[in-house]
Design an enzyme around this catalytic site. Structure first.
Site, PDB file in Angstrom:
ATOM      1  N   ASN A  63      42.690  15.699  -8.756  1.00 57.16           N
ATOM      2  CA  ASN A  63      41.721  15.404  -9.824  1.00 57.16           C
ATOM      3  C   ASN A  63      40.490  14.701  -9.260  1.00 57.16           C
ATOM      4  O   ASN A  63      39.371  14.976  -9.682  1.00 57.16           O
ATOM      5  CB  ASN A  63      42.369  14.581 -10.941  1.00 57.16           C
ATOM      6  CG  ASN A  63      43.178  15.464 -11.876  1.00 57.16           C
ATOM      7  OD1 ASN A  63      42.617  16.187 -12.695  1.00 57.16           O
ATOM      8  ND2 ASN A  63      44.501  15.441 -11.732  1.00 57.16           N
TER       9      ASN A  63
ATOM     10  N   ILE B 225      48.648  -0.550 -16.459  1.00 55.83           N
ATOM     11  CA  ILE B 225      47.470  -1.414 -16.534  1.00 55.83           C
ATOM     12  C   ILE B 225      47.724  -2.450 -17.635  1.00 55.83           C
ATOM     13  O   ILE B 225      48.247  -2.104 -18.689  1.00 55.83           O
ATOM     14  CB  ILE B 225      46.247  -0.553 -16.920  1.00 55.83           C
ATOM     15  CG1 ILE B 225      46.040   0.596 -15.946  1.00 55.83           C
ATOM     16  CG2 ILE B 225      44.991  -1.366 -17.076  1.00 55.83           C
ATOM     17  CD1 ILE B 225      45.456   0.209 -14.655  1.00 55.83           C
TER      18      ILE B 225
ATOM     19  N   ASN C 104      42.251   8.229 -18.761  1.00 59.55           N
ATOM     20  CA  ASN C 104      43.412   8.680 -17.998  1.00 59.55           C
ATOM     21  C   ASN C 104      43.637  10.159 -18.269  1.00 59.55           C
ATOM     22  O   ASN C 104      43.254  10.660 -19.326  1.00 59.55           O
ATOM     23  CB  ASN C 104      44.656   7.882 -18.426  1.00 59.55           C
ATOM     24  CG  ASN C 104      45.888   8.274 -17.635  1.00 59.55           C
ATOM     25  OD1 ASN C 104      45.835   8.454 -16.415  1.00 59.55           O
ATOM     26  ND2 ASN C 104      47.014   8.431 -18.315  1.00 59.55           N
TER      27      ASN C 104
ATOM     28  N   HIS D 183      46.772  12.985 -18.450  1.00 55.20           N
ATOM     29  CA  HIS D 183      48.229  13.032 -18.568  1.00 55.20           C
ATOM     30  C   HIS D 183      48.660  14.501 -18.644  1.00 55.20           C
ATOM     31  O   HIS D 183      48.074  15.274 -19.409  1.00 55.20           O
ATOM     32  CB  HIS D 183      48.640  12.277 -19.841  1.00 55.20           C
ATOM     33  CG  HIS D 183      50.114  12.231 -20.031  1.00 55.20           C
ATOM     34  ND1 HIS D 183      50.927  11.385 -19.308  1.00 55.20           N
ATOM     35  CD2 HIS D 183      50.935  12.944 -20.844  1.00 55.20           C
ATOM     36  CE1 HIS D 183      52.181  11.571 -19.679  1.00 55.20           C
ATOM     37  NE2 HIS D 183      52.218  12.507 -20.603  1.00 55.20           N
TER      38      HIS D 183
END
Ligand code: GRF
Length: 222
Positions: free
Chosen positions: A16, A95, A109, A111
């Site tokens: 990514n 986090i 984020n 997922h």
């Protein structure tokens, strides 16, 4: 418009991260990766950062040090690079509110499932074993829960009878590499508005729509 300054947090392979770098280079993403932060100095993602002359910072999580204190160190690094958006890309640490509040709704984020189905870890296998017909990937803002923050963009991936866990993972990753840069670009353009749980996209248009991938496209039946 100046380029949005990103920090990318990684623990592993960094595909990514690579797609973000590639999209920046291709001028599809108006951003600059200011720093790559990792909790794992062996992460292959760091090779990718080095190859692109991006500064690296290694975080040492020690059992004897509170996670909040470790995050104070991360916050310092983020501030020193004037980071505007924190991009979690395969970062395998939870986090805490310390970092979340310091960069409130400025942490994203990705997922590898269609949230809210299959939060947590090993979710490609979990979706495959469960027998769902569609899974996919989700980009979301990070809140204090595990994979519970407001959803920005999702892509659907059908699970075929002929799939193995590996072939499914490959197709999910392919979609990840498309939607993450798009989500970041939408943020950079100031087009994401969080209203409660919903993230609304300003001037949502055909272009944006084309990234919400119709599962039948990949089955070739359209
Ligand atoms: C991706 O599947 C992402 O969804 C998950 O961790 C994986 C990271 O892969 N959060 P990579 O390191 O970017 O290749």
């Amino acid at each position: 418009m100046s380029k949005i300054k990103l920090a990318v947090l990684v623990s592993g392979n960094g595909t990514n991260l690579q797609s973000i770098i590639d999209n920046v280079r291709a001028k599809k993403l108006y951003a600059s990766v200011e720093v790559v932060i990792s909790d794992n100095e062996e992460a292959y993602a760091l090779e990718r950062a080095r190859a692109n002359h991006i500064p690296i910072h290694i975080v040492n999580y020690k059992a004897s040090i509170k996670r909040e204190e470790t995050e104070d160190g991360i916050i310092k690094v983020l501030r020193s690079f004037n980071v505007e958006l924190v991009v979690l890309a395969g970062y395998m640490r939870l986090i805490t509110s310390r970092l979340i509040n310091a960069f409130y709704m400025k942490i994203m984020n990705i997922h590898p499932a269609l949230l809210p189905s299959f939060p947590g870890v090993n979710v490609i296998k979990k979706a495959f074993d469960y027998g769902v017909k569609f899974t996919g990937c989700t980009v979301h803002f990070v809140d204090e829960g595990t994979d519970t923050g407001p959803i920005i963009i999702q892509a659907v991936v059908p699970i075929r009878d002929t799939d193995s866990e590996e072939t499914l993972a490959d197709r999910i990753h392919e979609k990840e590499h498309i939607i993450y840069p798009v989500a970041i670009q939408l943020y950079a353009e100031g087009r994401l508005f969080v209203q409660g749980r919903r993230v609304l996209v300003k001037d949502y248009n055909k272009l944006t729509d084309s990234f919400v991938i119709n599962p039948f496209d990949s089955l070739g039946s359209q």
